[in-house]
Design an enzyme around this catalytic site. Sequence first.
Site, PDB file in Angstrom:
ATOM      1  N   ASP A  17       0.823  -1.219   0.000  1.00 48.81           N
ATOM      2  CA  ASP A  17       0.000   0.000   0.000  1.00 48.81           C
ATOM      3  C   ASP A  17       0.855   1.267   0.000  1.00 48.81           C
ATOM      4  O   ASP A  17       0.703   2.138   0.863  1.00 48.81           O
ATOM      5  CB  ASP A  17      -0.933   0.004   1.214  1.00 48.81           C
ATOM      6  N   GLU A 191     -11.327   0.488  -3.895  1.00 47.24           N
ATOM      7  CA  GLU A 191     -10.700   0.890  -2.631  1.00 47.24           C
ATOM      8  C   GLU A 191      -9.488   1.754  -2.924  1.00 47.24           C
ATOM      9  O   GLU A 191      -9.204   2.095  -4.071  1.00 47.24           O
ATOM     10  CB  GLU A 191     -10.288  -0.353  -1.835  1.00 47.24           C
TER      11      GLU A 191
END
Length: 491
Positions: A17, A191
Amino acid sequence: MIVSAAVHPIVSGFHPDPTVCRVGEDYFLAHSSFEYFPGAPLFHSRDLVSWRQIGNILDRRGQFLRGDGRPSGGIYGSTLRHHDGRLHFVTTNVGDDMGQTIVSAELVSDTDHERLVWSDPVFVPQADGIDPDLAWDEDGTCFLTWAGVVRAEDGGRSANGIWQGRLDMKTGEFEEPPYLVWQGAGLAHPEAPHLYRIGDRWYLLLAEGGTERGHGVTIARADRPEGPYEACPRNPVLSHRSTPHPVQNTGHADLVETADGGWAAVYLAVRPGGFTPSFHVLGRETFLAGVDWVDGWPVFDEGRYEFAPDPTGFADEFAAGPLGLRWVAPASEPAKIASVREGGGLDLRDPADGSPGLLCTRVKDLRWEAEAVFAGSGRFEVRIDDRHRYGLVYADGRVRAEARIGGVTADLGSVAAGPEAVLRMAAVECAAETMTAYGPDDLVLTADGADLARLDGRYLSTEVATGFTGRILGVGAAGTGSVLRRFAYRA
């Protein structure tokens, strides 16, 4: 050796991420870290390809509430941005009930980045979801954008969507109720939103398709932060799904304008190996691509950057001072597990907090060797989580090898040891007896030169263990009197 950033990560091992921002000539890169504390490792670079860790953003428990401590809980996807002379970091701490967490740090010096002091957190409990983003318009209005659940009005199946609100950064309150802005380009699990003002338009970059083989990057644009948004006709703008590319699961990208006026993107991906469906063991790693703008949309150029990877090996005798930045603890704190001894080495103890009681460092290579030298007693293991781990336990004058896979634990033999023991592990080429047994590697466990076990690496992979993390090497106490003299790792 010069390699392409298309096939080699710029930050290897369990560093998922990625989120990036630039301040002048300096680039800053942060990652999710899940249950490991300190959380959110922070890196610095001047060229986007060579990165050095300069801290962990969430280094106090008041910033990173322990929550339930479960594997793959904790710190999820995040955003790092520079605004009004400060670095701002927003993230989700899964397992607490505080919504989103925001901390910031003033850039006091152009050169001394290691002295960043991150603030106490501002919590946003109204923002229920994950993967938050911060952006500001020209008037200074702050927009918090995140991935949340859209409840079906008829009581049917819920779906993920991207939410947004105008945020008061000082209080963590919204100026008006949050609103739904986008539900993605039609793939599963939209997302990791990132919102950018580029030229006269606002761009919303997403991860879609789930963080497995179908993962991809999509983008939409609008005239205002709240939309309405139109999708790029070439979505997904980055994906390796259904290709033979050695790097897979590409997604969770973040754009950055470079110091020379160009554009680049960081993104996560994995390097799977072994027979179908193939297995990745290092977790999700950080990769780099160039970006061009064509007809108002980004085009990813994965082959733009080449670099010589930094050596990943190290040796630590813990001679003085605090523990290095590489050392973290799952569901606990390093200071509860280890303390530096006068003259060198670590005293290890059980933190008695319900955690695994391990001091850990990330595995960064597909092939590696590691060594832990103990006096008295100690534990050394390689793990994905509590239920998927191989290890060596030194106690009562013997070293035994053990393995846990799911609900099954096995003792694999032992050897006598003296007042000190040299415990070693290595990830080596798989020696499969059949085609279907071919995995990413074998793991060899050795004590004082005697091989105690050679184990199938597939069982310490995300495809078997599930979750969002990667392999970690951990050391801990085995009863009382556990002393770690030295720890070494090399690719």
